[in-house]
Design an enzyme around this catalytic site. Structure first.
Site, PDB file in Angstrom:
ATOM      1  N   HIS A   1     -31.088  25.765  24.570  1.00 39.65           N
ATOM      2  CA  HIS A   1     -31.531  24.622  23.772  1.00 39.65           C
ATOM      3  C   HIS A   1     -33.034  24.755  23.554  1.00 39.65           C
ATOM      4  O   HIS A   1     -33.783  25.019  24.514  1.00 39.65           O
ATOM      5  CB  HIS A   1     -31.197  23.300  24.474  1.00 39.65           C
ATOM      6  CG  HIS A   1     -31.599  22.105  23.681  1.00 39.65           C
ATOM      7  ND1 HIS A   1     -30.914  21.690  22.540  1.00 39.65           N
ATOM      8  CD2 HIS A   1     -32.626  21.245  23.836  1.00 39.65           C
ATOM      9  CE1 HIS A   1     -31.519  20.631  22.045  1.00 39.65           C
ATOM     10  NE2 HIS A   1     -32.560  20.335  22.798  1.00 39.65           N
TER      11      HIS A   1
ATOM     12  N   GLY B   1     -28.535  34.471  14.583  1.00 36.36           N
ATOM     13  CA  GLY B   1     -28.199  35.268  15.751  1.00 36.36           C
ATOM     14  C   GLY B   1     -29.335  36.037  16.386  1.00 36.36           C
ATOM     15  O   GLY B   1     -29.121  37.092  16.982  1.00 36.36           O
TER      16      GLY B   1
ATOM     17  N   ASN C   1     -25.584  27.668  27.521  1.00 34.29           N
ATOM     18  CA  ASN C   1     -26.159  27.286  26.234  1.00 34.29           C
ATOM     19  C   ASN C   1     -27.673  27.425  26.280  1.00 34.29           C
ATOM     20  O   ASN C   1     -28.293  27.283  27.343  1.00 34.29           O
ATOM     21  CB  ASN C   1     -25.785  25.833  25.898  1.00 34.29           C
ATOM     22  CG  ASN C   1     -26.302  25.398  24.530  1.00 34.29           C
ATOM     23  OD1 ASN C   1     -26.165  26.118  23.557  1.00 34.29           O
ATOM     24  ND2 ASN C   1     -26.930  24.227  24.476  1.00 34.29           N
TER      25      ASN C   1
ATOM     26  N   ASP D   1     -25.573  18.964  25.884  1.00 31.16           N
ATOM     27  CA  ASP D   1     -26.880  19.328  26.486  1.00 31.16           C
ATOM     28  C   ASP D   1     -27.077  18.677  27.852  1.00 31.16           C
ATOM     29  O   ASP D   1     -28.178  18.209  28.176  1.00 31.16           O
ATOM     30  CB  ASP D   1     -28.027  18.910  25.542  1.00 31.16           C
ATOM     31  CG  ASP D   1     -27.986  19.664  24.231  1.00 31.16           C
ATOM     32  OD1 ASP D   1     -28.510  19.134  23.242  1.00 31.16           O
ATOM     33  OD2 ASP D   1     -27.392  20.764  24.198  1.00 31.16           O
TER      34      ASP D   1
ATOM     35  N   ASN E   1     -30.899  35.090  19.017  1.00 34.44           N
ATOM     36  CA  ASN E   1     -30.615  35.036  20.462  1.00 34.44           C
ATOM     37  C   ASN E   1     -29.517  36.032  20.832  1.00 34.44           C
ATOM     38  O   ASN E   1     -29.573  36.678  21.882  1.00 34.44           O
ATOM     39  CB  ASN E   1     -30.219  33.622  20.882  1.00 34.44           C
ATOM     40  CG  ASN E   1     -31.435  32.734  21.099  1.00 34.44           C
ATOM     41  OD1 ASN E   1     -32.167  32.916  22.052  1.00 34.44           O
ATOM     42  ND2 ASN E   1     -31.672  31.817  20.195  1.00 34.44           N
TER      43      ASN E   1
ATOM     44  N   GLU F   1     -36.990  31.498  24.089  1.00 33.68           N
ATOM     45  CA  GLU F   1     -35.513  31.588  24.117  1.00 33.68           C
ATOM     46  C   GLU F   1     -35.056  33.029  24.315  1.00 33.68           C
ATOM     47  O   GLU F   1     -34.140  33.310  25.098  1.00 33.68           O
ATOM     48  CB  GLU F   1     -34.942  31.066  22.801  1.00 33.68           C
ATOM     49  CG  GLU F   1     -35.220  29.600  22.539  1.00 33.68           C
ATOM     50  CD  GLU F   1     -34.703  29.181  21.177  1.00 33.68           C
ATOM     51  OE1 GLU F   1     -33.587  29.572  20.831  1.00 33.68           O
ATOM     52  OE2 GLU F   1     -35.416  28.439  20.492  1.00 33.68           O
TER      53      GLU F   1
ATOM     54  N   LEU G   1     -23.494  25.556  16.684  1.00 38.29           N
ATOM     55  CA  LEU G   1     -23.668  24.135  16.372  1.00 38.29           C
ATOM     56  C   LEU G   1     -22.500  23.222  16.744  1.00 38.29           C
ATOM     57  O   LEU G   1     -22.721  22.117  17.227  1.00 38.29           O
ATOM     58  CB  LEU G   1     -24.006  23.994  14.879  1.00 38.29           C
ATOM     59  CG  LEU G   1     -25.363  24.611  14.480  1.00 38.29           C
ATOM     60  CD1 LEU G   1     -25.668  24.363  13.020  1.00 38.29           C
ATOM     61  CD2 LEU G   1     -26.493  24.075  15.364  1.00 38.29           C
TER      62      LEU G   1
HETATM   63  C1  GRF Z   1     -32.626  28.535  17.841  1.00 42.73           C
HETATM   64  O1  GRF Z   1     -33.667  27.596  17.762  1.00 42.73           O
HETATM   65  C2  GRF Z   1     -31.734  28.165  19.007  1.00 42.73           C
HETATM   66  O2  GRF Z   1     -32.398  27.530  20.056  1.00 42.73           O
HETATM   67  C3  GRF Z   1     -30.838  27.177  18.403  1.00 42.73           C
HETATM   68  O3  GRF Z   1     -30.491  27.769  17.147  1.00 42.73           O
HETATM   69  C4  GRF Z   1     -31.699  28.395  16.638  1.00 42.73           C
HETATM   70  C5  GRF Z   1     -31.377  29.695  15.973  1.00 42.73           C
HETATM   71  O4  GRF Z   1     -30.930  30.580  16.938  1.00 42.73           O
HETATM   72  N1  GRF Z   1     -29.720  26.902  19.273  1.00 42.73           N
HETATM   73  P1  GRF Z   1     -30.472  32.076  16.517  1.00 42.73           P
HETATM   74  O5  GRF Z   1     -31.650  32.736  15.833  1.00 42.73           O
HETATM   75  O6  GRF Z   1     -29.296  31.935  15.585  1.00 42.73           O
HETATM   76  O7  GRF Z   1     -30.132  32.716  17.816  1.00 42.73           O
END
Ligand code: GRF
Length: 206
Positions: free
Chosen positions: A110, A13, A108, A151, A15, A180, A91
Protein backbone atom coordinates in the site's frame (compact mmCIF):
# COMPACT_ATOMS: atom_id res chain seq x y z
CA UNK A 1 11.84 -26.24 -2.45
CA UNK A 2 11.06 -22.68 -3.51
CA UNK A 3 7.72 -21.13 -2.63
CA UNK A 4 5.21 -20.99 -5.52
CA UNK A 5 4.02 -17.40 -5.88
CA UNK A 6 1.01 -15.97 -7.73
CA UNK A 7 0.97 -12.20 -8.32
CA UNK A 8 -2.27 -10.25 -8.86
CA UNK A 9 -1.98 -6.95 -10.72
CA UNK A 10 -4.32 -4.36 -12.27
CA UNK A 11 -1.94 -1.91 -13.89
CA UNK A 12 1.58 -1.23 -15.10
CA UNK A 13 3.18 -3.81 -12.81
CA UNK A 14 6.34 -2.00 -11.69
CA UNK A 15 6.03 -3.79 -8.34
CA UNK A 16 5.68 -7.08 -10.22
CA UNK A 17 8.82 -6.16 -12.15
CA UNK A 18 10.69 -5.56 -8.90
CA UNK A 19 9.65 -9.06 -7.76
CA UNK A 20 10.68 -10.61 -11.08
CA UNK A 21 14.06 -8.86 -10.92
CA UNK A 22 14.63 -10.03 -7.33
CA UNK A 23 13.67 -13.61 -8.24
CA UNK A 24 15.93 -13.62 -11.30
CA UNK A 25 18.79 -12.22 -9.20
CA UNK A 26 18.37 -15.22 -6.89
CA UNK A 27 17.35 -13.00 -3.95
CA UNK A 28 14.05 -14.77 -3.32
CA UNK A 29 13.64 -18.49 -2.52
CA UNK A 30 10.42 -18.40 -4.50
CA UNK A 31 9.12 -18.81 -8.03
CA UNK A 32 6.45 -16.62 -9.63
CA UNK A 33 4.27 -19.23 -11.33
CA UNK A 34 1.35 -17.03 -12.41
CA UNK A 35 0.45 -13.36 -12.98
CA UNK A 36 -3.29 -12.72 -12.84
CA UNK A 37 -5.07 -9.51 -13.78
CA UNK A 38 -8.63 -8.19 -13.83
CA UNK A 39 -7.56 -5.83 -16.65
CA UNK A 40 -6.92 -7.38 -20.07
CA UNK A 41 -4.62 -4.52 -21.10
CA UNK A 42 -2.60 -4.42 -17.87
CA UNK A 43 1.05 -4.04 -18.84
CA UNK A 44 1.82 -6.35 -15.92
CA UNK A 45 0.59 -9.23 -18.15
CA UNK A 46 3.09 -8.20 -20.81
CA UNK A 47 5.87 -8.12 -18.20
CA UNK A 48 4.99 -11.70 -17.26
CA UNK A 49 5.07 -12.84 -20.88
CA UNK A 50 8.47 -11.19 -21.38
CA UNK A 51 9.83 -13.27 -18.52
CA UNK A 52 8.23 -16.57 -19.48
CA UNK A 53 5.72 -16.44 -16.63
CA UNK A 54 2.17 -17.69 -17.23
CA UNK A 55 -0.24 -14.73 -17.44
CA UNK A 56 -4.03 -14.82 -17.16
CA UNK A 57 -6.77 -12.23 -17.55
CA UNK A 58 -9.97 -12.92 -15.57
CA UNK A 59 -12.94 -10.77 -16.51
CA UNK A 60 -15.17 -9.64 -13.67
CA UNK A 61 -17.77 -8.56 -16.26
CA UNK A 62 -17.92 -11.99 -17.95
CA UNK A 63 -18.24 -13.79 -14.64
CA UNK A 64 -21.06 -11.51 -13.56
CA UNK A 65 -20.56 -11.37 -9.79
CA UNK A 66 -17.81 -10.74 -7.23
CA UNK A 67 -18.29 -14.26 -5.85
CA UNK A 68 -17.91 -15.92 -9.27
CA UNK A 69 -14.94 -13.66 -10.07
CA UNK A 70 -13.14 -14.54 -6.85
CA UNK A 71 -14.06 -18.22 -7.19
CA UNK A 72 -12.39 -18.17 -10.62
CA UNK A 73 -9.28 -16.56 -9.14
CA UNK A 74 -9.17 -19.13 -6.32
CA UNK A 75 -9.47 -21.94 -8.87
CA UNK A 76 -6.45 -20.49 -10.74
CA UNK A 77 -4.45 -20.21 -7.50
CA UNK A 78 -5.20 -23.86 -6.76
CA UNK A 79 -4.46 -24.94 -10.34
CA UNK A 80 -0.93 -23.54 -10.11
CA UNK A 81 -0.57 -24.69 -6.49
CA UNK A 82 0.23 -21.14 -5.31
CA UNK A 83 1.58 -21.04 -1.75
CA UNK A 84 1.87 -17.24 -1.54
CA UNK A 85 -0.33 -14.61 -3.19
CA UNK A 86 1.09 -11.11 -3.77
CA UNK A 87 -1.19 -8.15 -4.55
CA UNK A 88 1.03 -5.81 -6.57
CA UNK A 89 -1.03 -2.84 -7.70
CA UNK A 90 -4.24 -4.91 -7.59
CA UNK A 91 -7.46 -2.90 -7.26
CA UNK A 92 -10.40 -5.29 -6.67
CA UNK A 93 -11.15 -6.33 -3.10
CA UNK A 94 -10.01 -9.93 -2.54
CA UNK A 95 -12.98 -12.20 -1.85
CA UNK A 96 -13.29 -13.71 1.59
CA UNK A 97 -13.10 -17.24 0.11
CA UNK A 98 -9.55 -16.41 -1.02
CA UNK A 99 -8.61 -14.70 2.26
CA UNK A 100 -9.80 -17.76 4.20
CA UNK A 101 -7.95 -20.18 1.91
CA UNK A 102 -4.73 -18.12 2.16
CA UNK A 103 -4.69 -16.84 5.74
CA UNK A 104 -1.36 -15.06 6.40
CA UNK A 105 -0.30 -16.02 2.87
CA UNK A 106 -1.49 -12.93 0.95
CA UNK A 107 0.85 -9.90 0.94
CA UNK A 108 -0.31 -6.47 -0.22
CA UNK A 109 1.67 -3.29 -0.91
CA UNK A 110 0.00 0.00 0.00
CA UNK A 111 1.49 3.40 -0.99
CA UNK A 112 1.04 5.02 2.46
CA UNK A 113 1.86 4.38 6.12
CA UNK A 114 -1.08 2.23 7.28
CA UNK A 115 -3.25 2.97 9.30
CA UNK A 116 -3.00 6.42 7.70
CA UNK A 117 -4.50 7.11 4.27
CA UNK A 118 -5.83 3.62 3.64
CA UNK A 119 -9.11 1.75 3.35
CA UNK A 120 -11.83 1.74 0.70
CA UNK A 121 -11.16 4.13 -2.21
CA UNK A 122 -7.61 4.84 -1.03
CA UNK A 123 -5.53 3.58 -3.93
CA UNK A 124 -3.05 4.99 -6.43
CA UNK A 125 -3.16 8.79 -6.78
CA UNK A 126 -6.09 9.18 -4.38
CA UNK A 127 -3.66 8.29 -1.60
CA UNK A 128 -1.06 10.91 -2.51
CA UNK A 129 -3.69 13.59 -3.15
CA UNK A 130 -5.11 12.94 0.34
CA UNK A 131 -1.63 13.11 1.94
CA UNK A 132 -0.95 16.49 0.30
CA UNK A 133 -4.43 17.83 1.06
CA UNK A 134 -4.02 16.88 4.71
CA UNK A 135 -0.63 18.57 4.93
CA UNK A 136 1.17 15.48 6.24
CA UNK A 137 4.96 15.85 6.52
CA UNK A 138 5.88 12.23 5.86
CA UNK A 139 4.37 9.43 3.87
CA UNK A 140 5.72 6.08 2.71
CA UNK A 141 4.74 2.52 1.88
CA UNK A 142 3.50 -0.50 3.80
CA UNK A 143 3.47 -4.21 3.14
CA UNK A 144 0.94 -6.20 5.12
CA UNK A 145 -0.90 -9.50 5.26
CA UNK A 146 -4.41 -9.33 3.82
CA UNK A 147 -7.36 -10.16 6.05
CA UNK A 148 -11.12 -9.70 5.67
CA UNK A 149 -10.92 -5.91 6.00
CA UNK A 150 -9.33 -3.54 3.46
CA UNK A 151 -5.68 -2.59 4.25
CA UNK A 152 -6.10 -4.04 7.75
CA UNK A 153 -3.98 -7.19 8.15
CA UNK A 154 -0.73 -7.39 10.13
CA UNK A 155 1.95 -4.93 9.01
CA UNK A 156 5.08 -6.64 7.67
CA UNK A 157 7.33 -3.70 6.67
CA UNK A 158 7.04 0.09 6.47
CA UNK A 159 9.41 2.76 5.23
CA UNK A 160 8.79 6.52 5.25
CA UNK A 161 9.61 9.30 2.79
CA UNK A 162 9.49 13.08 3.35
CA UNK A 163 6.64 15.11 1.86
CA UNK A 164 8.29 18.16 0.26
CA UNK A 165 6.86 21.68 0.02
CA UNK A 166 6.61 21.59 -3.76
CA UNK A 167 5.38 18.01 -4.03
CA UNK A 168 2.61 17.14 -6.45
CA UNK A 169 0.76 13.82 -6.33
CA UNK A 170 3.08 12.65 -9.13
CA UNK A 171 6.34 13.59 -7.40
CA UNK A 172 5.19 12.08 -4.12
CA UNK A 173 3.96 8.92 -5.90
CA UNK A 174 7.36 8.50 -7.56
CA UNK A 175 9.22 8.87 -4.24
CA UNK A 176 6.89 6.35 -2.55
CA UNK A 177 7.19 3.94 -5.48
CA UNK A 178 10.96 3.63 -4.99
CA UNK A 179 10.23 2.49 -1.42
CA UNK A 180 7.58 0.04 -2.67
CA UNK A 181 10.07 -1.54 -5.04
CA UNK A 182 12.36 -2.17 -2.06
CA UNK A 183 10.03 -3.37 0.68
CA UNK A 184 7.79 -5.62 -1.40
CA UNK A 185 10.60 -7.91 -2.65
CA UNK A 186 12.14 -7.85 0.83
CA UNK A 187 8.81 -8.84 2.44
CA UNK A 188 8.42 -11.68 -0.08
CA UNK A 189 12.04 -12.74 0.53
CA UNK A 190 11.41 -12.91 4.28
CA UNK A 191 8.18 -14.88 3.77
CA UNK A 192 9.87 -17.41 1.46
CA UNK A 193 12.71 -17.79 3.97
CA UNK A 194 10.13 -18.60 6.67
CA UNK A 195 11.21 -15.55 8.64
CA UNK A 196 7.80 -13.92 9.20
CA UNK A 197 6.16 -14.89 12.47
CA UNK A 198 2.56 -13.82 13.18
CA UNK A 199 1.34 -13.17 16.73
CA UNK A 200 -2.19 -11.79 16.61
CA UNK A 201 -1.94 -8.43 14.86
CA UNK A 202 1.81 -8.31 15.15
CA UNK A 203 4.21 -9.68 12.51
CA UNK A 204 7.74 -10.49 13.72
CA UNK A 205 10.82 -10.92 11.58
CA UNK A 206 12.34 -14.09 13.08
C1 GRF B 1 1.50 1.72 -6.82
O1 GRF B 1 1.38 2.98 -6.22
C2 GRF B 1 1.10 0.67 -5.80
O2 GRF B 1 1.38 1.02 -4.48
C3 GRF B 1 -0.35 0.64 -5.94
O3 GRF B 1 -0.55 0.64 -7.36
C4 GRF B 1 0.44 1.55 -7.91
C5 GRF B 1 0.99 1.02 -9.20
O4 GRF B 1 1.71 -0.13 -8.92
N1 GRF B 1 -0.91 -0.51 -5.26
P1 GRF B 1 2.41 -0.95 -10.13
O5 GRF B 1 3.35 -0.01 -10.85
O6 GRF B 1 1.30 -1.43 -11.03
O7 GRF B 1 3.13 -2.05 -9.43
Amino acid sequence: MSVRIAVLCSGGGTNLQALIDAQEAGQIDGKIVLVLSNASKAYALERARKHGIEDKFISKKQLGSDVAFNDAILAELRRVRAELVVLAGYLPIVGEQIVRAYEHRIINIHPALIPAFCGPGMYGHHVHEAVLAYGAKISGATTHFVDEQVDHGGVIMQESVPVLEDDTPDTLAARVLTVEHRILPESVRLFCAGKLGVDGRRVHVL
